[in-house]
Design a protein around this motif. Structure first.
Motif, PDB file in Angstrom:
ATOM      1  N   PHE A 265       0.773  -1.470   0.072  1.00 59.87           N
ATOM      2  CA  PHE A 265       0.002   0.226  -0.134  1.00 59.87           C
ATOM      3  C   PHE A 265       0.786   1.140   0.268  1.00 59.87           C
ATOM      4  O   PHE A 265       1.678   1.041   0.483  1.00 59.87           O
ATOM      5  N   VAL A 266       0.566   3.043  -1.110  1.00 62.14           N
ATOM      6  CA  VAL A 266       1.336   3.410  -0.770  1.00 62.14           C
ATOM      7  C   VAL A 266       0.335   4.490   0.886  1.00 62.14           C
ATOM      8  O   VAL A 266      -0.853   4.629   0.597  1.00 62.14           O
TER       9      VAL A 266
ATOM     10  N   ALA B  13      -1.727   5.524  -6.814  1.00 64.86           N
ATOM     11  CA  ALA B  13      -0.728   3.718  -6.768  1.00 64.86           C
ATOM     12  C   ALA B  13      -1.281   3.294  -8.257  1.00 64.86           C
ATOM     13  O   ALA B  13      -0.856   3.497  -9.062  1.00 64.86           O
ATOM     14  N   ALA B  14      -1.455   1.610  -8.440  1.00 62.64           N
ATOM     15  CA  ALA B  14      -1.754   0.705  -9.214  1.00 62.64           C
ATOM     16  C   ALA B  14      -2.564   1.413 -10.641  1.00 62.64           C
ATOM     17  O   ALA B  14      -3.449   2.066 -10.123  1.00 62.64           O
ATOM     18  N   LYS B  15      -1.881   1.223 -12.232  1.00 63.34           N
ATOM     19  CA  LYS B  15      -3.163   1.287 -12.907  1.00 63.34           C
ATOM     20  C   LYS B  15      -3.571  -0.576 -13.350  1.00 63.34           C
ATOM     21  O   LYS B  15      -2.894  -1.037 -13.286  1.00 63.34           O
ATOM     22  N   ILE B  16      -4.562  -0.129 -13.744  1.00 56.18           N
ATOM     23  CA  ILE B  16      -5.692  -1.238 -14.390  1.00 56.18           C
ATOM     24  C   ILE B  16      -6.240  -1.157 -14.693  1.00 56.18           C
ATOM     25  O   ILE B  16      -7.436   0.066 -14.642  1.00 56.18           O
TER      26      ILE B  16
ATOM     27  N   LYS C 151      -6.056   3.959  -5.526  1.00 58.62           N
ATOM     28  CA  LYS C 151      -5.439   5.213  -4.502  1.00 58.62           C
ATOM     29  C   LYS C 151      -4.689   4.875  -3.561  1.00 58.62           C
ATOM     30  O   LYS C 151      -3.623   5.250  -3.993  1.00 58.62           O
ATOM     31  N   VAL C 152      -4.186   3.337  -2.616  1.00 56.20           N
ATOM     32  CA  VAL C 152      -3.341   2.743  -2.361  1.00 56.20           C
ATOM     33  C   VAL C 152      -2.571   2.209  -2.178  1.00 56.20           C
ATOM     34  O   VAL C 152      -1.894   1.127  -1.589  1.00 56.20           O
ATOM     35  N   ILE C 153      -3.397   1.135  -3.035  1.00 55.98           N
ATOM     36  CA  ILE C 153      -2.927  -0.734  -3.955  1.00 55.98           C
ATOM     37  C   ILE C 153      -1.898  -0.376  -4.619  1.00 55.98           C
ATOM     38  O   ILE C 153      -2.204   0.388  -5.988  1.00 55.98           O
ATOM     39  N   ILE C 154      -0.665  -0.570  -4.157  1.00 57.62           N
ATOM     40  CA  ILE C 154       0.287  -0.223  -5.472  1.00 57.62           C
ATOM     41  C   ILE C 154       0.604  -1.602  -5.836  1.00 57.62           C
ATOM     42  O   ILE C 154       1.324  -1.667  -7.021  1.00 57.62           O
ATOM     43  N   ASN C 155       1.077  -3.097  -4.990  1.00 57.89           N
ATOM     44  CA  ASN C 155       1.271  -4.176  -5.837  1.00 57.89           C
ATOM     45  C   ASN C 155       0.480  -5.358  -5.661  1.00 57.89           C
ATOM     46  O   ASN C 155       0.018  -5.459  -4.334  1.00 57.89           O
ATOM     47  N   LEU C 156      -0.329  -5.587  -6.395  1.00 58.41           N
ATOM     48  CA  LEU C 156      -1.511  -6.214  -6.020  1.00 58.41           C
ATOM     49  C   LEU C 156      -1.334  -8.090  -5.455  1.00 58.41           C
ATOM     50  O   LEU C 156      -1.710  -8.222  -4.737  1.00 58.41           O
ATOM     51  N   GLY C 157       0.232  -7.618  -5.750  1.00 58.81           N
ATOM     52  CA  GLY C 157       0.863  -9.772  -5.927  1.00 58.81           C
ATOM     53  C   GLY C 157       1.160  -9.121  -4.408  1.00 58.81           C
ATOM     54  O   GLY C 157       0.718 -10.696  -3.954  1.00 58.81           O
ATOM     55  N   ASN C 158       0.795  -8.303  -3.528  1.00 56.60           N
ATOM     56  CA  ASN C 158       1.465  -7.944  -1.929  1.00 56.60           C
ATOM     57  C   ASN C 158       0.269  -8.027  -1.207  1.00 56.60           C
ATOM     58  O   ASN C 158       0.508  -7.688  -0.021  1.00 56.60           O
TER      59      ASN C 158
END
Length: 349
Positions: free
Chosen positions: A197-198, A203-206, A216-223
């Motif tokens: 999270f940030v 954050a991540a684009k999907i 908005k705050v999830i940066i790494n879906l794999g984590n």
């Protein structure tokens, strides 16, 4: 003996080693059917793992990482020597230059493990290497969303995604689910991990549901991870909590010196207003990703109307748990973690 995180690693207990990812993550299989994972990461030293252990114990005690000792590194090297002797024996028996019955994948894994040991195996002055051992566990991550980007809902790849989304919905909605995710965020930001999270912003684009969306705050879906225990019960997990790129785990510094260049991520969760905003943003991200499953799992909003409040409650519980855990170990904390704890202890949440 079985391969276990709390037992010394012995060459005689290892039957097989398999590379899982990038020459840095390996699965060891024991002669009795037990398993253990080895993970090496640039900038994630054994000393850092040791320093953050009290945080992990407070937030998710089931997750354990232990740096390999010098003795265990030597045992791994002994296992590789024995394996290569076996390969030479096979060649001699077959009277030809062959690896049979050794597969190319097995040979590749062994070569990768040897390279990993040579690079990350040397121990520090404290006697810890930069390779850690951890328990093997069944897990699912939100990275499955990346597999179905731009694909229609009737595509076969959605079968796995729907199954995993369903697991997340069930796990997060049950008592303690969203709260545990809040605790994990607290533990992450305390040690400067922003590889899950940030604190806010983009954050991540999907690309899902026919549109390009910025989380908005999830940066790494794999984590963003849920795991199953031996009884089949699932829960969010703090696995992969060490961010190799964080500047907030320089054990030679303290918080006052580190904040000269950037703000400690934990500040966001220590302020009531920004903590609530983070909780709302996290729920918003989750609702967007899990959107296709509303009709299948019968919910309108993740966790109901109190979803963000539950995340916020979890964050506060995580802060209190860290204060208690670190306070009991003050004399053994590194100067950096001690300075973090001092700031945490005076916070009013």
């Amino acid at each position: 003996m079985p391969l276990a995180i709390d037992k010394p690693l012995l060459a005689s207990d290892i039957m097989e080693a398999r590379e899982l990812k990038d020459g840095k993550i390996f699965l060891l299989k024991g002669r009795d059917g037990s398993s253990l994972v080895l993970k090496a990461e640039p900038k994630v030293t054994g000393d850092k793992i040791k320093a953050t252990a009290p945080v992990l114990k407070a937030i998710d005690a089931s997750v354990k990482m232990k740096p390999l000792t010098q003795s265990e590194v030597l045992q791994l090297k002994q296992f590789l020597r024995s394996w290569r002797m076996y390969v030479e024996f096979v060649k001699a028996v077959c009277r030809r230059d062959t690896n049979l019955p050794i597969s190319e994948d097995e040979k590749k894994s062994m070569d990768a493990l040897e390279a990993c040991i040579n690079k990350y195996g040397p121990v520090s002055a404290s006697g810890r290497s930069d390779i850690a051992k951890m328990s093997y566990t069944q897990m699912s991550t939100l990275s499955v969303a990346l597999k179905v980007e731009n694909k229609p809902s009737n595509d076969a790849s959605w079968d796995e995604a729907r199954s995993i989304f369903g697991q997340f919905v069930k796990t997060l909605n049950k008592s303690g689910g969203l709260e545990k995710l809040g605790q994990i965020a607290a533990g992450d930001f305390f040690i400067g991990n922003q590889d899950r999270f940030v604190t806010g912003g983009e954050a991540a684009k999907i690309r899902l549901h026919g549109e390009r969306h910025t989380l908005k705050v999830i940066i790494n879906l794999g984590n963003v991870i849920i795991v199953q225990d031996a009884k089949g019960k699932s829960r969010p997990s703090m696995l992969d909590y060490m961010d190799p790129n964080t500047e907030f785990l320089d054990l030679k510094q303290t918080l006052s010196t580190m904040e000269r260049s950037q703000e400690w991520p934990m500040r966001v969760l220590l302020d009531r207003t920004t903590r609530h905003a983070f909780a709302e943003n996290l729920v918003d991200d989750l609702e967007y990703i899990l959107q296709p499953e509303k009709s299948l799992f019968g919910f309108n909003k993740l966790g109901g109307s109190r979803a963000s409040n539950r995340v916020n409650d979890g964050i506060k519980a995580g802060i209190k748990a860290m204060i208690k855990s670190l306070g009991a170990r003050q004399a053994k904390l590194s100067p950096l973690i001690q300075s973090y704890y001092a700031e945490l202890a005076k916070a009013k949440v």
